[in-house]
Enzyme design. Structure first.
Site, PDB file in Angstrom:
ATOM      1  N   HIS A   1       4.996  -4.596 -20.287  1.00  0.00           N
ATOM      2  CA  HIS A   1       5.648  -3.719 -19.296  1.00  0.00           C
ATOM      3  C   HIS A   1       5.483  -2.235 -19.679  1.00  0.00           C
ATOM      4  O   HIS A   1       6.465  -1.531 -19.899  1.00  0.00           O
ATOM      5  CB  HIS A   1       7.129  -4.085 -19.149  1.00  0.00           C
ATOM      6  CG  HIS A   1       7.690  -3.675 -17.808  1.00  0.00           C
ATOM      7  ND1 HIS A   1       8.702  -4.369 -17.169  1.00  0.00           N
ATOM      8  CD2 HIS A   1       7.375  -2.641 -16.981  1.00  0.00           C
ATOM      9  CE1 HIS A   1       8.990  -3.771 -16.025  1.00  0.00           C
ATOM     10  NE2 HIS A   1       8.195  -2.719 -15.891  1.00  0.00           N
TER      11      HIS A   1
ATOM     12  N   THR B   1       1.076  -5.254 -11.793  1.00  0.00           N
ATOM     13  CA  THR B   1       1.942  -4.237 -12.412  1.00  0.00           C
ATOM     14  C   THR B   1       3.207  -4.066 -11.576  1.00  0.00           C
ATOM     15  O   THR B   1       3.931  -3.088 -11.755  1.00  0.00           O
ATOM     16  CB  THR B   1       1.233  -2.862 -12.510  1.00  0.00           C
ATOM     17  OG1 THR B   1       0.818  -2.481 -11.195  1.00  0.00           O
ATOM     18  CG2 THR B   1       0.042  -2.884 -13.444  1.00  0.00           C
TER      19      THR B   1
ATOM     20  N   SER C   1      -0.390  -4.753   3.950  1.00  0.00           N
ATOM     21  CA  SER C   1       0.950  -4.172   3.904  1.00  0.00           C
ATOM     22  C   SER C   1       1.562  -4.347   5.283  1.00  0.00           C
ATOM     23  O   SER C   1       0.841  -4.502   6.266  1.00  0.00           O
ATOM     24  CB  SER C   1       0.827  -2.679   3.576  1.00  0.00           C
ATOM     25  OG  SER C   1       2.092  -2.145   3.299  1.00  0.00           O
ATOM     26  N   ARG C   2       2.886  -4.337   5.361  1.00  0.00           N
ATOM     27  CA  ARG C   2       3.509  -4.547   6.676  1.00  0.00           C
ATOM     28  C   ARG C   2       3.238  -3.359   7.591  1.00  0.00           C
ATOM     29  O   ARG C   2       3.074  -3.514   8.784  1.00  0.00           O
ATOM     30  CB  ARG C   2       5.003  -4.789   6.492  1.00  0.00           C
ATOM     31  CG  ARG C   2       5.288  -6.086   5.751  1.00  0.00           C
ATOM     32  CD  ARG C   2       6.746  -6.258   5.483  1.00  0.00           C
ATOM     33  NE  ARG C   2       7.286  -5.119   4.722  1.00  0.00           N
ATOM     34  CZ  ARG C   2       8.497  -5.085   4.196  1.00  0.00           C
ATOM     35  NH1 ARG C   2       9.298  -6.117   4.354  1.00  0.00           N
ATOM     36  NH2 ARG C   2       8.913  -4.033   3.534  1.00  0.00           N
TER      37      ARG C   2
ATOM     38  N   GLY D   1       3.752   0.021 -17.730  1.00  0.00           N
ATOM     39  CA  GLY D   1       3.298   0.796 -16.564  1.00  0.00           C
ATOM     40  C   GLY D   1       3.599   2.287 -16.632  1.00  0.00           C
ATOM     41  O   GLY D   1       2.706   3.115 -16.480  1.00  0.00           O
TER      42      GLY D   1
ATOM     43  N   GLU E   1      11.511 -11.298 -18.501  1.00  0.00           N
ATOM     44  CA  GLU E   1      11.159 -10.448 -19.643  1.00  0.00           C
ATOM     45  C   GLU E   1      12.302 -10.390 -20.656  1.00  0.00           C
ATOM     46  O   GLU E   1      13.458 -10.398 -20.231  1.00  0.00           O
ATOM     47  CB  GLU E   1      10.826  -9.028 -19.150  1.00  0.00           C
ATOM     48  CG  GLU E   1       9.623  -9.038 -18.229  1.00  0.00           C
ATOM     49  CD  GLU E   1       9.278  -7.657 -17.672  1.00  0.00           C
ATOM     50  OE1 GLU E   1       9.889  -6.658 -18.095  1.00  0.00           O
ATOM     51  OE2 GLU E   1       8.394  -7.592 -16.806  1.00  0.00           O
TER      52      GLU E   1
ATOM     53  N   PHE F   1       0.847  -1.200   0.000  1.00  0.00           N
ATOM     54  CA  PHE F   1       0.000   0.000   0.000  1.00  0.00           C
ATOM     55  C   PHE F   1       0.876   1.242   0.000  1.00  0.00           C
ATOM     56  O   PHE F   1       0.766   2.111   0.852  1.00  0.00           O
ATOM     57  CB  PHE F   1      -0.930  -0.046   1.221  1.00  0.00           C
ATOM     58  CG  PHE F   1      -2.155   0.829   1.076  1.00  0.00           C
ATOM     59  CD1 PHE F   1      -2.997   0.698  -0.020  1.00  0.00           C
ATOM     60  CD2 PHE F   1      -2.467   1.778   2.051  1.00  0.00           C
ATOM     61  CE1 PHE F   1      -4.126   1.490  -0.152  1.00  0.00           C
ATOM     62  CE2 PHE F   1      -3.599   2.576   1.937  1.00  0.00           C
ATOM     63  CZ  PHE F   1      -4.428   2.430   0.830  1.00  0.00           C
ATOM     64  N   GLY F   2       1.793   1.278  -0.985  1.00  0.00           N
ATOM     65  CA  GLY F   2       2.674   2.434  -1.138  1.00  0.00           C
ATOM     66  C   GLY F   2       2.084   3.421  -2.117  1.00  0.00           C
ATOM     67  O   GLY F   2       0.861   3.518  -2.278  1.00  0.00           O
TER      68      GLY F   2
ATOM     69  N   ARG G   1       6.142  -6.690 -10.150  1.00  0.00           N
ATOM     70  CA  ARG G   1       7.245  -7.393 -10.799  1.00  0.00           C
ATOM     71  C   ARG G   1       6.805  -8.827 -11.050  1.00  0.00           C
ATOM     72  O   ARG G   1       6.067  -9.418 -10.241  1.00  0.00           O
ATOM     73  CB  ARG G   1       8.507  -7.396  -9.921  1.00  0.00           C
ATOM     74  CG  ARG G   1       9.289  -6.107  -9.944  1.00  0.00           C
ATOM     75  CD  ARG G   1       9.973  -5.849 -11.299  1.00  0.00           C
ATOM     76  NE  ARG G   1      10.716  -4.600 -11.339  1.00  0.00           N
ATOM     77  CZ  ARG G   1      10.244  -3.451 -11.818  1.00  0.00           C
ATOM     78  NH1 ARG G   1       9.009  -3.375 -12.297  1.00  0.00           N
ATOM     79  NH2 ARG G   1      11.004  -2.363 -11.847  1.00  0.00           N
TER      80      ARG G   1
ATOM     81  N   ILE H   1       1.981   3.688  -5.517  1.00  0.00           N
ATOM     82  CA  ILE H   1       1.161   3.268  -6.665  1.00  0.00           C
ATOM     83  C   ILE H   1      -0.146   2.637  -6.189  1.00  0.00           C
ATOM     84  O   ILE H   1      -1.226   2.940  -6.716  1.00  0.00           O
ATOM     85  CB  ILE H   1       1.964   2.321  -7.588  1.00  0.00           C
ATOM     86  CG1 ILE H   1       3.160   3.084  -8.189  1.00  0.00           C
ATOM     87  CG2 ILE H   1       1.070   1.771  -8.707  1.00  0.00           C
ATOM     88  CD1 ILE H   1       4.159   2.224  -8.930  1.00  0.00           C
TER      89      ILE H   1
HETATM   90  P1  NAP Z   1       6.425   1.993  -2.672  1.00  0.00           P
HETATM   91  O1  NAP Z   1       5.753   3.316  -2.497  1.00  0.00           O
HETATM   92  O2  NAP Z   1       7.738   1.757  -2.011  1.00  0.00           O
HETATM   93  O3  NAP Z   1       5.387   0.838  -2.238  1.00  0.00           O
HETATM   94  C1  NAP Z   1       5.742  -0.484  -2.015  1.00  0.00           C
HETATM   95  C2  NAP Z   1       4.809  -1.031  -0.962  1.00  0.00           C
HETATM   96  O4  NAP Z   1       5.043  -2.431  -0.777  1.00  0.00           O
HETATM   97  C3  NAP Z   1       4.966  -0.382   0.398  1.00  0.00           C
HETATM   98  O5  NAP Z   1       3.663  -0.055   0.858  1.00  0.00           O
HETATM   99  C4  NAP Z   1       5.597  -1.465   1.264  1.00  0.00           C
HETATM  100  O6  NAP Z   1       5.122  -1.225   2.571  1.00  0.00           O
HETATM  101  C5  NAP Z   1       5.045  -2.717   0.625  1.00  0.00           C
HETATM  102  N1  NAP Z   1       5.854  -3.915   0.829  1.00  0.00           N
HETATM  103  C6  NAP Z   1       7.188  -4.062   0.607  1.00  0.00           C
HETATM  104  N2  NAP Z   1       7.567  -5.321   0.864  1.00  0.00           N
HETATM  105  C7  NAP Z   1       6.446  -5.981   1.261  1.00  0.00           C
HETATM  106  C8  NAP Z   1       6.189  -7.301   1.690  1.00  0.00           C
HETATM  107  N3  NAP Z   1       7.171  -8.208   1.739  1.00  0.00           N
HETATM  108  N4  NAP Z   1       4.940  -7.633   2.038  1.00  0.00           N
HETATM  109  C9  NAP Z   1       3.936  -6.719   1.980  1.00  0.00           C
HETATM  110  N5  NAP Z   1       4.123  -5.454   1.578  1.00  0.00           N
HETATM  111  C10 NAP Z   1       5.353  -5.088   1.242  1.00  0.00           C
HETATM  112  O7  NAP Z   1       6.669   1.707  -4.227  1.00  0.00           O
HETATM  113  P2  NAP Z   1       5.793   2.165  -5.485  1.00  0.00           P
HETATM  114  O8  NAP Z   1       6.329   3.429  -6.022  1.00  0.00           O
HETATM  115  O9  NAP Z   1       4.360   2.080  -5.137  1.00  0.00           O
HETATM  116  O10 NAP Z   1       6.198   1.000  -6.513  1.00  0.00           O
HETATM  117  C11 NAP Z   1       5.890  -0.348  -6.229  1.00  0.00           C
HETATM  118  C12 NAP Z   1       6.548  -1.270  -7.243  1.00  0.00           C
HETATM  119  O11 NAP Z   1       5.881  -1.163  -8.503  1.00  0.00           O
HETATM  120  C13 NAP Z   1       8.007  -0.928  -7.590  1.00  0.00           C
HETATM  121  O12 NAP Z   1       8.897  -1.502  -6.646  1.00  0.00           O
HETATM  122  C14 NAP Z   1       8.184  -1.502  -8.983  1.00  0.00           C
HETATM  123  O13 NAP Z   1       8.751  -2.788  -8.927  1.00  0.00           O
HETATM  124  C15 NAP Z   1       6.758  -1.584  -9.530  1.00  0.00           C
HETATM  125  N6  NAP Z   1       6.561  -0.684 -10.683  1.00  0.00           N
HETATM  126  C16 NAP Z   1       6.212  -1.234 -11.883  1.00  0.00           C
HETATM  127  C17 NAP Z   1       5.986  -0.413 -12.972  1.00  0.00           C
HETATM  128  C18 NAP Z   1       5.585  -0.977 -14.295  1.00  0.00           C
HETATM  129  O14 NAP Z   1       6.018  -0.442 -15.319  1.00  0.00           O
HETATM  130  N7  NAP Z   1       4.762  -2.003 -14.350  1.00  0.00           N
HETATM  131  C19 NAP Z   1       6.148   0.986 -12.855  1.00  0.00           C
HETATM  132  C20 NAP Z   1       6.492   1.499 -11.611  1.00  0.00           C
HETATM  133  C21 NAP Z   1       6.706   0.655 -10.532  1.00  0.00           C
HETATM  134  P3  NAP Z   1       5.773  -1.854   3.878  1.00  0.00           P
HETATM  135  O15 NAP Z   1       7.270  -1.798   3.671  1.00  0.00           O
HETATM  136  O16 NAP Z   1       5.278  -1.027   4.972  1.00  0.00           O
HETATM  137  O17 NAP Z   1       5.228  -3.240   3.910  1.00  0.00           O
END
Ligand code: NAP
Length: 325
Positions: free
Chosen positions: A291, A242, A181-182, A293, A273, A158-159, A244, A161
């Site tokens: 891919h 969306t 989410s943690r 996103g 990929e 729940f970050g 990984r 995106i």
């Molecule tokens: P973010 O703000 O850091 O959000 C990641 C979330 O995941 C946080 O809420 C984190 O919260 C949670 N998390 C991390 N490890 C976890 C686990 N083991 N269990 C449960 N929750 C966990 O990142 P974002 O900007 O939203 O981006 C998220 C991901 O989207 C990126 O890392 C990237 O790989 C992917 N992405 C893909 C595309 C695409 O083109 N498809 C584009 C952009 C990003 P807690 O640490 O509190 O649990």
């Protein structure tokens, strides 16, 4: 080291504005044919450049980073995800890593909604039917999908995106939001989205009509959604990814879609990929995007400029705005 003499490698083509910005300020080398870098070329680059600007198609592992100091001191990554970079090895070798958070949040959330709507409304199936010349005209029972309004959206992670997806889904489509989410989100965020945190992944999967994945890739989340987790979902459920590719066990997903354990899925990312698991390509009840996103003109330019600002800070000896390591 003056700004002008900083040697920098950009591993794939970037939007023109970002390449020009770097070319004006640094001794920058660009990948004019835009082919993926080989491991050997990346390894040589560590000896030849002060800064490398990699992206998700570059696998920067411990063998490339090494342990002895090399010329490269900064990896200014183009993208928010950094699971393609061995951060522990970077730390040991004293190589800084930056990313581009925030600027791709809206574009990626839009794409998650695109996948959700395409999967729910069978848009890919419909387009394939029409292009193949098989559409026989309107009829009440033709390609009926599912409505999103009033359904429960379960967000894994729940970050940035995930919250942007929740905003669209709740305020735009009238969906109810659950998240796993943690950490607990800020009270104001939960309130604005009427979002409820559930204590376990299983509980989220059981209660959701649509499950959308937004955790980072890497060892901690590898195969987080496997056969057992998919079996916990509703038979009518839609699974969206969306995040990984490694977060889902794709063999388990293919089996589940084939045998009706869940209804449908929408994927933007894959474990190796650009290879796509062959079984998935043959299925009608899955939407597969390459891919995309962050793939808007506005966002890709903003990502390039954000990475460039990290290079500027490095060149000036200032704190790196988006330092990961
Ligand atoms: P973010 O703000 O850091 O959000 C990641 C979330 O995941 C946080 O809420 C984190 O919260 C949670 N998390 C991390 N490890 C976890 C686990 N083991 N269990 C449960 N929750 C966990 O990142 P974002 O900007 O939203 O981006 C998220 C991901 O989207 C990126 O890392 C990237 O790989 C992917 N992405 C893909 C595309 C695409 O083109 N498809 C584009 C952009 C990003 P807690 O640490 O509190 O649990």
């Amino acid at each position: 080291m003056t700004e002008k003499r900083l040697r920098l490698l950009v591993t794939r083509r970037w939007p023109e504005a970002a390449e020009s910005y770097l070319a004006e300020r640094y001794d920058a080398v660009f990948n004019s044919n835009d082919g993926p870098m080989t491991q050997e070329a990346l390894s040589q680059a560590f000896d030849a450049y002060d800064v490398i600007c990699p992206t998700v198609s570059d696998k920067i592992d411990a063998a490339i980073i090494g342990t002895a100091p090399q010329r490269t001191r900064l990896l200014a990554n183009f993208g928010v995800g950094y699971d393609h970079i061995d951060l522990a090895a970077c730390k040991t070798a004293g190589v800084a890593v930056t990313n581009t958070p925030g600027v791709l949040t809206d574009a990626t959330a839009d794409l998650a909604m695109t996948l959700m709507l395409m999967a729910a409304r069978r848009a890919g199936e419909g387009e394939r039917e029409l292009r193949a010349g098989n559409w026989t005209g309107w009829r009440p029972t033709h390609l009926t999908g599912r409505q999103l309004s009033g359904k429960v959206l379960g967000l894994v992670g729940f970050g940035r995106i995930a919250q942007a997806v929740a905003k669209r889904a709740h305020h735009g489509f009238g969906m109810d939001i659950l998240y796993y989410s943690r950490s607990v989100a800020q009270e104001a965020v939960e309130k604005d989205l009427s979002a409820k945190r559930v204590n376990s992944l299983e509980a989220l999967l059981e209660q959701s009509d649509v499950v959308s994945l937004h955790v980072p890739g890497g060892a901690e989340t590898q195969n987080m959604i496997g056969a057992e987790q998919i079996a916990a979902m509703k038979r009518s459920a839609i699974l969206i990814n969306t995040a990984r590719g490694g977060v889902i066990d794709h063999d388990a997903l293919a089996l589940a879609l084939k045998s009706g354990v869940i209804a449908t899925a929408g994927l933007d990312v894959y474990p190796a990929e650009p290879k796509i698991p062959a079984e998935l390509l043959e299925m009608e009840n899955i939407v597969l995007l390459p891919h995309l996103g962050s793939a808007t003109v506005e966002t890709r330019e903003a990502m390039g400029m954000r990475a460039a600002k990290n290079v500027d800070a490095f060149a000036a000896g200032a704190p790196l705005p988006d330092r990961v390591v």
